[in-house]
Design an enzyme around this catalytic site. Sequence first.
Site, short mmCIF file in Angstrom:
data_model
loop_
_atom_site.label_atom_id
_atom_site.label_comp_id
_atom_site.label_asym_id
_atom_site.label_seq_id
_atom_site.Cartn_x
_atom_site.Cartn_y
_atom_site.Cartn_z
N GLU A 166 -142.47 54.44 -42.06
CA GLU A 166 -142.29 53.91 -40.71
C GLU A 166 -142.36 55.00 -39.62
O GLU A 166 -141.36 55.27 -38.95
CB GLU A 166 -140.96 53.17 -40.62
CG GLU A 166 -140.81 52.05 -41.62
CD GLU A 166 -139.60 51.14 -41.37
OE1 GLU A 166 -138.81 51.45 -40.47
OE2 GLU A 166 -139.47 50.12 -42.07
N ASN A 291 -143.65 47.37 -44.78
CA ASN A 291 -142.26 46.94 -44.65
C ASN A 291 -142.23 45.79 -43.66
O ASN A 291 -142.63 45.95 -42.50
CB ASN A 291 -141.37 48.08 -44.11
CG ASN A 291 -141.27 49.25 -45.08
OD1 ASN A 291 -141.74 49.17 -46.21
ND2 ASN A 291 -140.64 50.33 -44.63
N TYR A 293 -139.78 42.63 -42.09
CA TYR A 293 -138.47 42.00 -42.00
C TYR A 293 -138.42 40.77 -41.10
O TYR A 293 -137.71 39.83 -41.37
CB TYR A 293 -137.42 43.01 -41.50
CG TYR A 293 -137.08 44.07 -42.51
CD1 TYR A 293 -136.19 43.80 -43.54
CD2 TYR A 293 -137.68 45.33 -42.46
CE1 TYR A 293 -135.87 44.77 -44.49
CE2 TYR A 293 -137.37 46.30 -43.41
CZ TYR A 293 -136.47 46.01 -44.42
OH TYR A 293 -136.16 46.96 -45.37
N GLU A 353 -140.90 47.29 -48.53
CA GLU A 353 -139.55 46.89 -48.14
C GLU A 353 -139.59 45.45 -47.63
O GLU A 353 -140.46 45.08 -46.85
CB GLU A 353 -138.99 47.75 -47.01
CG GLU A 353 -138.59 49.13 -47.42
CD GLU A 353 -137.96 49.92 -46.27
OE1 GLU A 353 -137.35 49.31 -45.36
OE2 GLU A 353 -138.09 51.16 -46.29
C1 FCB Z 1 -136.23 50.05 -42.55
C2 FCB Z 1 -135.99 51.41 -43.15
C3 FCB Z 1 -135.03 51.41 -44.31
C4 FCB Z 1 -133.88 50.44 -44.10
C5 FCB Z 1 -134.37 49.09 -43.65
C6 FCB Z 1 -133.27 48.07 -43.45
O1 FCB Z 1 -136.65 50.20 -41.23
O2 FCB Z 1 -137.20 51.97 -43.60
O3 FCB Z 1 -134.62 52.73 -44.52
O4 FCB Z 1 -132.93 50.99 -43.28
O5 FCB Z 1 -135.11 49.21 -42.48
#
Ligand code: FCB
Length: 448
Positions: A166, A291, A293, A353
């Site tokens: 990131e 990653n 979310y 992630e």
């Molecule tokens: C991401 C990070 C990881 C963790 C998650 C929740 O941005 O890469 O280290 O903190 O979020």
Amino acid sequence: MIVKAFPQDFVWGVSTSAYQVEGAWNEDGKGESIWDRFCHTPYRIANGDTGDIACDHYHRMPEDVALMKELGVKGYRFSIAWTRIFPDGKGKINPKGLDFYDRLVDELGKAGILANATLNHWDLPQALQDLGGWANRDTTDRFAEYARVMFDRLGDRVALWATHNEPVVVTSGYLGGSMAPGLADASVAYRVAHHLNLAHGKAVQVFRQGGYPGKIGIVLDLQNYIPESDSEADVLATHRMLDHSHHLFLDPIFKRQYPQGLMEWLGTIAPQPQEGDMEIISTPIDFLGLNYYFTLKVRYEPWGGLLKAAARPFSAPMWSQTEMGWGVHPEGLTAILLKLRNHYGNPDIYITENGTAAPDQPDEHGFVQDRERIAYLRRHLIAAHDAIQQGVNLRGYFVWSFMDNFEWALGYRPRFGIVRVDYATQKRIPKLSAYWYREVIRQNAVWE
Ligand code: FCB
């Protein structure tokens, strides 16, 4: 019940990072990182928490790997603390630091778990920060040097390497806000972004020259940004957000150029590549780590900082926000995967992630029935499966996180693990989601 089967050889993994789990911040010759310094500065971190001890993974690594094996996990994504290898960022190598990661990959090998190593999960040596950190072009060469040492030592056993995790978050550490090194200087931030890209490219070149057996890529966080309305102002604000957080990194690597719109918007503070830089940065990679979310809705906002944009979390119907205040929108994951298929040459992708901080309620034995987390993970796996069906080359999925850990500026309060950590005793207690994940792995499928 509909069963969604995943491709054979799909890698089911779990993810952590060095600063968030290892602890042992000054043991066995480790040097100080910018996160050590940041956490030791009063009022930076919620509750005054630090990663000094974290999950004590540095000492409990064999038992952690044994638990992964018990849970049927096929891959472990970890990061290497640069300061264990080069305590001063450059110069003298610390053999004990190398030994730790050597033991880790051996342990993984014995357990039949694939090793997925990230070189930079934000914990730059403080000694390099004192010389300007990522704003200093010299750091790109220091990074390539460190990368070479790691490839030489572990290259025979690590299957997947990532240069950065990131990089936009590292950039944000120079734009102000809550991440180390905690600076606020927009005139420097985009130089930092360019140097992160350049360091990535240099490390990939070192990897290619060395002919190591594994694969190399980079991990980007690509959240899903959608305009609040179809007004031109909101649509343009969304483009600026996307340019800043996606294209600033994707475009140089995959298209050998910076996004034109952002370059014009930034003017004199835009990245200034030197001759040859873009060729280095665009050295082909083997995979992209994603990653994902959440989804954000973006609107034009005259007070919205440099980008004149503001974002709010968006949740799909029936979903509330997570403990992080993040929205939940699994379809956003499919959208991002399709974007990579359509606009970035359909690369091999690992979701490196994905996961959620849920309001875990342990019973008297510390057991957590985290049905919310299971629902989150299941829906995101279904969204990933949809993308595979549409031709996305998704090769694996790593849950964030293997265990509860230090969540940066928010300290230990948010718990992301599928394994609970009782920080008082350092006991690991798999949550219901860990047993559910074991079943997903065993069946190589999710069901709805
Ligand atoms: C991401 C990070 C990881 C963790 C998650 C929740 O941005 O890469 O280290 O903190 O979020």
